[in-house]
Design a protein around this motif. Sequence first.
Motif, PDB file in Angstrom:
ATOM      1  N   LYS A  12       0.824  -1.220   0.000  1.00 26.40           N
ATOM      2  CA  LYS A  12       0.000   0.000   0.000  1.00 26.40           C
ATOM      3  C   LYS A  12       0.854   1.264   0.000  1.00 26.40           C
ATOM      4  N   GLU A  13       2.014   1.227   0.649  1.00 23.12           N
ATOM      5  CA  GLU A  13       2.883   2.406   0.698  1.00 23.12           C
ATOM      6  C   GLU A  13       3.439   2.760  -0.677  1.00 23.12           C
ATOM      7  N   THR A  42      -8.265   4.172  -1.100  1.00 20.79           N
ATOM      8  CA  THR A  42      -7.665   5.368  -0.512  1.00 20.79           C
ATOM      9  C   THR A  42      -7.543   6.493  -1.525  1.00 20.79           C
ATOM     10  N   ASP A  43      -6.878   6.214  -2.638  1.00 21.77           N
ATOM     11  CA  ASP A  43      -6.648   7.236  -3.657  1.00 21.77           C
ATOM     12  C   ASP A  43      -6.575   6.536  -5.013  1.00 21.77           C
ATOM     13  N   LEU A  44      -7.696   6.523  -5.713  1.00 22.71           N
ATOM     14  CA  LEU A  44      -7.777   5.800  -6.982  1.00 22.71           C
ATOM     15  C   LEU A  44      -6.805   6.352  -8.017  1.00 22.71           C
ATOM     16  N   PHE A  94      -3.238   5.212  -7.130  1.00 16.65           N
ATOM     17  CA  PHE A  94      -3.154   3.777  -7.370  1.00 16.65           C
ATOM     18  C   PHE A  94      -3.037   3.492  -8.874  1.00 16.65           C
ATOM     19  N   SER A  95      -3.880   4.158  -9.680  1.00 18.23           N
ATOM     20  CA  SER A  95      -3.865   3.944 -11.136  1.00 18.23           C
ATOM     21  C   SER A  95      -2.527   4.358 -11.739  1.00 18.23           C
ATOM     22  N   ILE A  96      -2.012   5.520 -11.334  1.00 14.50           N
ATOM     23  CA  ILE A  96      -0.726   5.991 -11.842  1.00 14.50           C
ATOM     24  C   ILE A  96       0.391   5.041 -11.412  1.00 14.50           C
ATOM     25  N   LEU A 100       1.485  13.213 -10.021  1.00 16.33           N
ATOM     26  CA  LEU A 100       1.076  13.038  -8.632  1.00 16.33           C
ATOM     27  C   LEU A 100       1.348  14.248  -7.742  1.00 16.33           C
ATOM     28  N   TYR A 101       1.970  15.297  -8.295  1.00 15.65           N
ATOM     29  CA  TYR A 101       2.299  16.462  -7.464  1.00 15.65           C
ATOM     30  C   TYR A 101       1.129  17.393  -7.395  1.00 15.65           C
TER      31      TYR A 101
END
Length: 195
Positions: A145-146, A153-155, A158-160, A194-195
């Motif tokens: 998960k890390e 939590t954050d789709l 996770f996708s990226i 992601l930023y």
Amino acid sequence: MDIVWLYLQLFGTFFLIGLFGFGGGYGMLSLIQTKVVPIWMTTGQFTDIVAISQMTPGPVGINTATYCGYMAVHNDPAGYGEAWALLGSFIATFALVLPSLILMIIIAKLFLKYMKTPAVQSVFMGLRPAVVGLLAAATLLLCNKENFSSPNTDLWQFSISVALFVATFVGTKVYHINPIKMIVMAGFAGLLLLY
């Protein structure tokens, strides 16, 4: 006295990892994580250490031991200072390398004499699948998960993360792109997305 006990624990832990860490640095990662995460650091801190160890020059196992030794002393509730943490780095690194140094001196003397014997060949045949298993375990331990987040939590993250994983795998396996280039491109993509 507590710091001496901590140093002895670091030495013993990393000496054993160095002694049984077949398969190089990546093969050692699962052993290191098993030994240090519940005691000296969180899974997230270990994941960060592995990422830093891969990006810095030198063998990943030795770099990981160096950072883990530092963090073990730094995270201690007694609050030891920077110099104590640096000594922890040195102890963990030295302990990890020491078994290899001793074994290589012994093996260098014996290997040329006995390398063609059936017993030695059988030992190496048995070690090969174990090395692959250790590398696979290290890979699976880092698929957490890390590193990837989770769809709950954050789709987006996770996708990226999954897309970068697949792109890196395909880039290095199929197109034979230099791993250093892949690390730089993945870091740049993470910064943009992601930023």
